[in-house]
Structure formats: structure tokens, C-alpha cells
Motif scaffolding. Structure first.
Motif, PDB file in Angstrom:
ATOM      1  N   HIS A 144      -5.265   0.709   4.790  1.00  9.24           N
ATOM      2  CA  HIS A 144      -5.869   0.422   3.492  1.00  9.24           C
ATOM      3  C   HIS A 144      -5.965   1.667   2.608  1.00  9.24           C
ATOM      4  CE1 HIS A 144      -8.094  -1.947   0.635  1.00  9.24           C
ATOM      5  NE2 HIS A 144      -9.151  -1.153   0.695  1.00  9.24           N
ATOM      6  N   HIS A 145      -6.189   2.838   3.195  1.00 10.69           N
ATOM      7  CA  HIS A 145      -6.286   4.088   2.439  1.00 10.69           C
ATOM      8  C   HIS A 145      -5.016   4.925   2.608  1.00 10.69           C
ATOM      9  CE1 HIS A 145     -10.576   3.073   2.251  1.00 10.69           C
ATOM     10  NE2 HIS A 145     -10.675   3.961   1.273  1.00 10.69           N
ATOM     11  N   LEU A 146      -3.857   4.287   2.551  1.00 12.32           N
ATOM     12  CA  LEU A 146      -2.609   5.017   2.772  1.00 12.32           C
ATOM     13  C   LEU A 146      -2.383   6.134   1.773  1.00 12.32           C
ATOM     14  CD1 LEU A 146       0.413   2.787   1.658  1.00 12.32           C
ATOM     15  CD2 LEU A 146      -1.936   2.234   1.074  1.00 12.32           C
ATOM     16  N   HIS A 147      -2.989   6.037   0.588  1.00 13.43           N
ATOM     17  CA  HIS A 147      -2.832   7.097  -0.421  1.00 13.43           C
ATOM     18  C   HIS A 147      -3.691   8.317  -0.127  1.00 13.43           C
ATOM     19  CE1 HIS A 147      -6.545   5.144  -1.446  1.00 13.43           C
ATOM     20  NE2 HIS A 147      -6.801   6.023  -2.397  1.00 13.43           N
ATOM     21  N   LEU A 148      -4.639   8.194   0.794  1.00 15.77           N
ATOM     22  CA  LEU A 148      -5.606   9.252   1.092  1.00 15.77           C
ATOM     23  C   LEU A 148      -5.358   9.903   2.449  1.00 15.77           C
ATOM     24  CD1 LEU A 148      -8.191  10.731   0.133  1.00 15.77           C
ATOM     25  CD2 LEU A 148      -9.538   8.847   1.093  1.00 15.77           C
ATOM     26  N   GLU A 149      -4.426   9.373   3.211  1.00 14.26           N
ATOM     27  CA  GLU A 149      -4.123   9.933   4.528  1.00 14.26           C
ATOM     28  C   GLU A 149      -2.938  10.889   4.416  1.00 14.26           C
ATOM     29  OE1 GLU A 149      -6.010   9.635   6.945  1.00 14.26           O
ATOM     30  OE2 GLU A 149      -7.128   7.749   6.750  1.00 14.26           O
ATOM     31  N   ALA A 150      -3.043  12.046   5.051  1.00 10.60           N
ATOM     32  CA  ALA A 150      -2.027  13.085   4.917  1.00 10.60           C
ATOM     33  C   ALA A 150      -0.650  12.635   5.391  1.00 10.60           C
ATOM     34  CB  ALA A 150      -2.462  14.336   5.690  1.00 10.60           C
ATOM     35  N   ASP A 151      -0.597  11.750   6.394  1.00  8.38           N
ATOM     36  CA  ASP A 151       0.698  11.366   6.946  1.00  8.38           C
ATOM     37  C   ASP A 151       1.364  10.216   6.197  1.00  8.38           C
ATOM     38  OD1 ASP A 151      -1.247   9.597   7.780  1.00  8.38           O
ATOM     39  OD2 ASP A 151      -0.386   9.271   9.766  1.00  8.38           O
ATOM     40  N   THR A 152       0.662   9.588   5.241  1.00 13.28           N
ATOM     41  CA  THR A 152       1.249   8.462   4.508  1.00 13.28           C
ATOM     42  C   THR A 152       1.226   8.640   2.995  1.00 13.28           C
ATOM     43  OG1 THR A 152      -0.895   7.294   4.619  1.00 13.28           O
ATOM     44  CG2 THR A 152       0.739   6.778   6.331  1.00 13.28           C
ATOM     45  N   SER A 153       0.503   9.615   2.484  1.00 10.87           N
ATOM     46  CA  SER A 153       0.334   9.744   1.029  1.00 10.87           C
ATOM     47  C   SER A 153       1.624  10.159   0.336  1.00 10.87           C
ATOM     48  CB  SER A 153      -0.778  10.743   0.701  1.00 10.87           C
ATOM     49  OG  SER A 153      -0.470  12.031   1.215  1.00 10.87           O
ATOM     50  N   ALA A 154       2.490  10.917   1.013  1.00  6.90           N
ATOM     51  CA  ALA A 154       3.724  11.380   0.370  1.00  6.90           C
ATOM     52  C   ALA A 154       4.614  10.209  -0.030  1.00  6.90           C
ATOM     53  CB  ALA A 154       4.480  12.327   1.297  1.00  6.90           C
ATOM     54  N   ALA A 155       4.676   9.183   0.819  1.00  9.94           N
ATOM     55  CA  ALA A 155       5.484   8.006   0.492  1.00  9.94           C
ATOM     56  C   ALA A 155       4.890   7.261  -0.700  1.00  9.94           C
ATOM     57  CB  ALA A 155       5.588   7.087   1.702  1.00  9.94           C
ATOM     58  N   VAL A 156       3.571   7.253  -0.804  1.00  6.77           N
ATOM     59  CA  VAL A 156       2.915   6.624  -1.953  1.00  6.77           C
ATOM     60  C   VAL A 156       3.286   7.366  -3.231  1.00  6.77           C
ATOM     61  CG1 VAL A 156       0.698   6.037  -3.017  1.00  6.77           C
ATOM     62  CG2 VAL A 156       1.007   5.768  -0.542  1.00  6.77           C
ATOM     63  N   VAL A 157       3.208   8.684  -3.192  1.00 13.53           N
ATOM     64  CA  VAL A 157       3.572   9.503  -4.356  1.00 13.53           C
ATOM     65  C   VAL A 157       5.013   9.245  -4.761  1.00 13.53           C
ATOM     66  CG1 VAL A 157       3.950  11.861  -5.171  1.00 13.53           C
ATOM     67  CG2 VAL A 157       1.873  11.300  -3.889  1.00 13.53           C
ATOM     68  N   GLU A 158       5.908   9.221  -3.788  1.00 15.12           N
ATOM     69  CA  GLU A 158       7.322   8.990  -4.087  1.00 15.12           C
ATOM     70  C   GLU A 158       7.533   7.652  -4.785  1.00 15.12           C
ATOM     71  OE1 GLU A 158      11.630   8.649  -1.717  1.00 15.12           O
ATOM     72  OE2 GLU A 158       9.795   9.195  -0.634  1.00 15.12           O
ATOM     73  N   SER A 159       6.861   6.606  -4.307  1.00 13.94           N
ATOM     74  CA  SER A 159       6.993   5.286  -4.920  1.00 13.94           C
ATOM     75  C   SER A 159       6.414   5.270  -6.328  1.00 13.94           C
ATOM     76  CB  SER A 159       6.305   4.233  -4.055  1.00 13.94           C
ATOM     77  OG  SER A 159       6.979   4.055  -2.831  1.00 13.94           O
ATOM     78  N   LEU A 160       5.275   5.906  -6.511  1.00 15.59           N
ATOM     79  CA  LEU A 160       4.647   5.946  -7.831  1.00 15.59           C
ATOM     80  C   LEU A 160       5.524   6.684  -8.832  1.00 15.59           C
ATOM     81  CD1 LEU A 160       0.927   6.681  -6.851  1.00 15.59           C
ATOM     82  CD2 LEU A 160       1.831   4.531  -7.746  1.00 15.59           C
ATOM     83  N   LEU A 161       6.022   7.851  -8.449  1.00 15.38           N
ATOM     84  CA  LEU A 161       6.826   8.655  -9.362  1.00 15.38           C
ATOM     85  C   LEU A 161       8.129   7.929  -9.713  1.00 15.38           C
ATOM     86  CD1 LEU A 161       6.355  12.261  -7.928  1.00 15.38           C
ATOM     87  CD2 LEU A 161       5.392  11.317 -10.030  1.00 15.38           C
ATOM     88  N   ARG A 162       8.736   7.300  -8.734  1.00 17.24           N
ATOM     89  CA  ARG A 162       9.979   6.570  -9.000  1.00 17.24           C
ATOM     90  C   ARG A 162       9.717   5.446 -10.003  1.00 17.24           C
ATOM     91  NH1 ARG A 162      10.791   4.424  -4.317  1.00 17.24           N
ATOM     92  NH2 ARG A 162      11.694   6.301  -3.410  1.00 17.24           N
TER      93      ARG A 162
END
Length: 334
Positions: free
Chosen positions: A311-329
Motif C-alpha cells: 500500500h505504501h509502495l511510494h514510501l518504501e526504499a525498495d519500491t519507490s524508484a519504480a513509482v518515480v519512473e512511472s510518474l515521470l514517464r
């Protein structure tokens, strides 16, 4: 308390007064002249919820992460008020106007364009905002939300219990759980309704805790106010408690029907990115339901992305990078 793992420093802070007589506080990232993103956190979280994803977004955007009323450093609602979802939509419209991101026209209507980002409860609010003020948004970015849940139903006999519970909460707003250390509070936060890592809990607790001097704590204990005893060395000078309003824990009585929720989703006119965690209990519990299928179909310009994490994938160090990549794209294409 400095526990943030953000990759670049926070660039500022803003305060926005609301007509209900309270102030919403926010942290900002990036250049105010860049394209604007307003970020809204989830239930019992705070603006630090976006600490891992705001810095990379702020390289080309101005990101304002608010504390919702009753959360973080923002003020509580006045006495005998309720944190209903439609009140949060109203608050958000005043925040956008207070930031100057929408302007009131001669006909009294507000006009402007910005990007709205919401997680969990913040996603519920953002979706309802987009359906209420479709002309305000350029894009909508949602993490782990498809609108308010309706698994609890309102029954006539529930109103008495709601009134009594709220009255009890109003009479005991100062009575909160106390922790003898920041670490103990962070450990407690990891065991919330949606589990998070200790590192993520530390990020939230940095903005979500306040110190309680011993004299105040002792007075509350004498008054029967402490809900959690503080055990520790007698030399300890402070305890710690949550900054959030206890009334946020109340199960609200009035809920929108599924037909009403769909009417808001159908009125959204901007492109929408929905990010869901593959391990999220929210998605696992609802992905097969006809209600969620109908909601997905109701949003005309919807792009849905499933990513590793909970649920907090944007706040966890091991999953947040993928969230950033999707947002920026998405920000670059939509």
C-alpha cells in the motif's frame, strides 16, 4: 528528529489559511516557476509520505506536499466538526486558491490548471476533487485508490453510536497514546492498518510526532488522560505522542452510494494515472469485484499500472524508484 531518506533537501514550506479558521501547512520541493503538482497523503500519514518521490519529481516540477487538516503540522478541525470526505474536497479547493493555482473569475467560478497527486485517502479526495472541479486539473496521479470504499453501510441505529463516540472523542482530545521514545512510536507505526517498514515509519514519524514535557504528561496521568503508560527511566524528560487528531479514528456515519461515486468518476475530464501495488491488500481485496470494474470503466482517460510493493509502495526504499519512473514517464507523455 531527522530520519528522512530524501535525496535532496526540502526547498521550503508554506501555510494556507482556510475559511473555517484553521491553517494547512505544507512542505515544498523545486522551483515555483515550474509546472505545479499538489500532493495529498493518506489517512494518519502526513506530507513526509512523499519524501522519496518528491525530490526527483521536483527536478522539473514544483511539488507542494500538504498536511491534511488534523494531520502532521496542520491545524485540527474546530470542535464538533467531522472529517468528512466532502469537507476535504472543499479544503483542497481553498488550498489551490490560496496557492494562486486557480483564480476566481468574474462569474465567481475558479479556473486554473495543475497536477494533483494523491495516495490512499489522498487519492479518494483527489478523485472526488477531479469530479467536482474537472476544469482545475491538467492531470490526476493516484496511488492506491479508486475512490472511497463502501463496504461499511449506514444503518439508522448506527447514528446513536456515532454521536456517542464522537462526543466521547471531543471530551478526550488530549488523551493520546504516549511513547517513551521515538523508536517505540516508530515501531508502533509499523503495525498500523497497512504495514510499513521501520524506515518508512521513521519518515512519517519525523513529522507526525510531538514531544510531551513530563509535567504535561504527569498532569494528564493524574487526570486519567493517558491511554498508554510511559515506562522508562525516571530521568526521562519527555514522552512522545501523535500530532494527528483523535477524531480521525472515528468511523464516519455518512457514506456515498456506489452510484454517487461513479458519478464523480465519470465527470473527470483530465488524464488519470492509477498506480496499484501488486501486494496491496486493498487491490487484492477488490480487484475481482464488479464495483471496482465499474469504477475503472467510469474514468474515461485512465491508465493503470501495477507495480511491485504494498500500500505504501511510494514510501518504501525498495519500491519507490519504480513509482518515480512511472510518474515521470506519464508526466512527460500526458
Amino acid at each position: 528528529m531527522s530520519t528522512s531518506t530524501a535525496t535532496q533537501p526540502q526547498t521550503g514550506a508554506v501555510e494556507i489559511p482556510l475559511t473555517r479558521g484553521i491553517t494547512v501547512r505544507a512542505k515544498t520541493w523545486g522551483n515555483p516557476d515550474n509546472e505545479r503538482i499538489l500532493a495529498v497523503h493518506g489517512w494518519l500519514d502526513n506530507a513526509n509520505s512523499f519524501d522519496l518521490i518528491a525530490p526527483p519529481l521536483a527536478e522539473n516540477h514544483y511539488v507542494v506536499c500538504i498536511d491534511l487538516p488534523g494531520h502532521g503540522e496542520s491545524d485540527y478541525y474546530p470542535p464538533y466538526s467531522n472529517y468528512y470526505l466532502w469537507e476535504a474536497v472543499s479544503d483542497l479547493s481553498q488550498v489551490a486558491e490560496g496557492l494562486g493555482w486557480v483564480q476566481r473569475q468574474d462569474n465567481g467560478q475558479l479556473a486554473g490548471k495543475f497536477t494533483l497527486l494523491g495516495h490512499s485517502l489522498g487519492g479518494h479526495i483527489s478523485l472526488m476533487y477531479a469530479g467536482t472541479f474537472p476544469e482545475h486539473l491538467k492531470r490526476l496521479l493516484v496511488i492506491e485508490s479508486l475512490g472511497p470504499t463502501n463496504f461499511l453501510k449506514d444503518e439508522a441505529e448506527d447514528l446513536e453510536n456515532f454521536i456517542r463516540t464522537r462526543q466521547a472523542a471531543e471530551a478526550s482530545l488530549a488523551k493520546k497514546a504516549l511513547y517513551k521514545s521515538i523508536e517505540e512510536a516508530c515501531q508502533a507505526r509499523t503495525r498500523g492498518l497497512t504495514k510499513i517498514s521501520l524506515d518508512a515509519a521513521k519518515v512519517l514519524c519525523e513529522r507526525g510526532l510531538r514531544e510531551v514535557p513530563l509535567e504535561d504528561k504527569d498532569k494528564r496521568q493524574q487526570d486519567g488522560g493517558s491511554e498508554t503508560a510511559v515506562d522508562g527511566p525516571e530521568t526521562s524528560q519527555v514522552a512522545y505522542t501523535w500530532t494527528s487528531d483523535k477524531r480521525l479514528l472515528l468511523r464516519q456515519f455518512f457514506r456515498w452510494s456506489e452510484i454517487t461515486v461513479l458519478s464523480f468518476l465519470k465527470r473527470i475530464s483530465c488524464p488519470v494515472l492509477l498506480i496499484m501495488g501488486e501486494d496491496s491488500i486493498l487491490w487484492k481485496a477488490n480487484q475481482e469485484s464488479s464495483e471496482w470494474t465499474d469504477r475503472l470503466r467510469a474514468i474515461e482517460q485512465l491508465t493503470k499500472v501495477d507495480l511491485p510493493g504494498g500500500h505504501h509502495l511510494h514510501l518504501e526504499a525498495d519500491t519507490s524508484a519504480a513509482v518515480v519512473e512511472s510518474l515521470l514517464r506519464y508526466l512527460q507523455s500526458a
